[in-house]
Design an enzyme around this catalytic site. Structure first.
Site, PDB file in Angstrom:
ATOM      1  N   VAL A  57     -47.703 -16.868 -44.154  1.00 16.74           N
ATOM      2  CA  VAL A  57     -46.867 -16.100 -45.068  1.00 16.74           C
ATOM      3  C   VAL A  57     -45.494 -16.734 -45.256  1.00 16.74           C
ATOM      4  CG1 VAL A  57     -48.073 -13.963 -44.533  1.00 16.74           C
ATOM      5  CG2 VAL A  57     -46.021 -14.560 -43.241  1.00 16.74           C
ATOM      6  N   ALA A 114     -42.126  -4.503 -39.336  1.00 14.53           N
ATOM      7  CA  ALA A 114     -42.261  -4.291 -37.894  1.00 14.53           C
ATOM      8  C   ALA A 114     -41.177  -5.105 -37.199  1.00 14.53           C
ATOM      9  CB  ALA A 114     -43.644  -4.722 -37.424  1.00 14.53           C
ATOM     10  N   TYR A 145     -36.410 -15.354 -31.584  1.00 13.16           N
ATOM     11  CA  TYR A 145     -37.123 -14.112 -31.896  1.00 13.16           C
ATOM     12  C   TYR A 145     -36.153 -12.997 -32.266  1.00 13.16           C
ATOM     13  CZ  TYR A 145     -40.393 -10.191 -31.347  1.00 13.16           C
ATOM     14  OH  TYR A 145     -41.160  -9.063 -31.555  1.00 13.16           O
ATOM     15  N   TYR A 159     -33.002  -6.118 -50.054  1.00 16.60           N
ATOM     16  CA  TYR A 159     -33.970  -5.915 -51.141  1.00 16.60           C
ATOM     17  C   TYR A 159     -34.028  -4.449 -51.556  1.00 16.60           C
ATOM     18  CZ  TYR A 159     -36.068 -10.458 -52.002  1.00 16.60           C
ATOM     19  OH  TYR A 159     -36.285 -11.755 -52.428  1.00 16.60           O
TER      20      TYR A 159
END
Length: 344
Positions: A57, A114, A145, A159
């Protein structure tokens, strides 16, 4: 609904796909299998409402037809994985999140991110509420991370504000259950594999650091509630029952009946000392709270690991000396090795 799940072949993603299918939704599972596994979704392949797309992705995300929800779960999530794949972890948190957001915008779909309790770092506020901004190092060994998820949250809200995308953010606290990889380096899977193999349970530090362990079925209920609703969040999803790592080790030994000893080693860099979610918002906005106790969840998980003894046995070598829930102390690293390079 028609739902696209990135990271759908992973531990959490596959459970989400399964529950969506059970209630009659159509599911498109997208995964590059860098940490996900085909075995996790093997039982769904024959379902006419399930489709698997092997893709990264972070590169692109194109899907034909309408979508109601884009659930973005793709990311390495265990310390050995994100240290083995640091650039990929940053990419899926940034470019991957934007590709998923753009797809949701094009399809007028709800977007679910998530995120993780790691955005709180080693917290100085306890328990952690969603308005706590965290205590996180942007350059530490866990930062690939932590910062990827923090950026993903910022991008998601941008967004929403700029393009009007319908978004929701969940912050997932330590979750465990069947389909965890025996060698993934997380504390629950590591303890279970070590106990079943008769190997020492390795605790890094004095074992007094705390975690809150949520069984996967409870977490998926929370994700579905967020996916079906209109709450923006972020919303903490986790079990507020706090346990020390040493208490967890004792629970695993008791349930497995293992006589494995417990060994203490140097505590990792940036390992959080306390971790416990405040789930007031989840309870009020989603009507959600955990139902499965840690003990019951461990029984289910241990039963799963017992049925996968070959994998558990194979994990013994990788877990020997491996760090989990953090990274090795700086002084313990050879000069020419990156964190977790050898036993990842």
């Amino acid at each position: 609904m028609r739902v696209l799940v990135t990271g759908g072949a992973g531990f959490l993603g596959s459970h989400l796909c399964e529950e969506l299918l059970k209630r009659g939704d159509a599911v498109i599972c997208v995964d590059d299998l860098s940490t996900g596994r085909r075995d996790n979704i093997a039982g769904f392949i024959g379902d006419r409402k399930f489709a698997f797309l092997r893709a990264d992705v972070s590169t692109a995300l194109q899907v034909s037809g309408p979508l109601d929800v884009v659930a973005h779960l793709a990311s390495p999530a265990s310390p050995p994985d994100y240290h083995r794949l640091p650039l990929e972890t940053l990419a899926v948190g940034s470019r991957g999140t934007e590709n998923a957001l753009q797809l949701a915008e094009r399809k007028s779909a709800r977007f679910l991110l998530a995120s993780t309790s790691e955005v709180y770092g080693d917290p100085i506020v306890h328990p952690q509420t969603e308005d706590y901004c965290g205590n996180v190092s942007s350059v530490g060994p866990r930062s690939v991370y932590d910062e990827a998820k923090r950026f993903a949250e910022a991008l998601t809200m941008a967004y929403a504000r700029t393009h009007g995308v319908n978004v929701g953010i969940i912050r997932i606290f330590n979750t465990f259950g069947p389909r965890m990889r025996a060698e993934d380096g997380r504390v629950v899977s590591s303890f279970i594999a070590q106990a079943l193999n008769g190997d020492p349970l390795t605790i890094y530090g004095d074992g007094e650091q705390t975690r809150s362990f949520c069984y996967v079925d409870d977490l998926i209920r929370g994700i579905l509630a967020m996916l079906d609703g209109d709450e923006t969040g972020p919303v903490n999803l986790g079990n507020p029952v706090e346990r020390t790592v040493l208490e967890l080790a004792e629970l695993v030994l008791g349930i497995t009946g293992s006589s494995s000893p417990v060994e203490f080693h140097q505590r990792p860099v940036d390992d959080p000392s306390r971790r416990r979610p405040d789930i007031t918002l989840a309870a009020s906005a989603l009507g959600w709270e955990p139902r499965v106790s840690t003990e019951e969840g461990l029984q289910h998980t241990i039963r799963y690991f017992r049925s996968h003894r070959r994998e558990v046995s194979a994990a013994a070598e990788s877990l020997a000396g491996a760090q989990f829930e953090g990274t090795p102390a700086r002084e313990s690293l050879p000069a020419d090795r990156s964190p977790l390079a050898s036993p990842a």
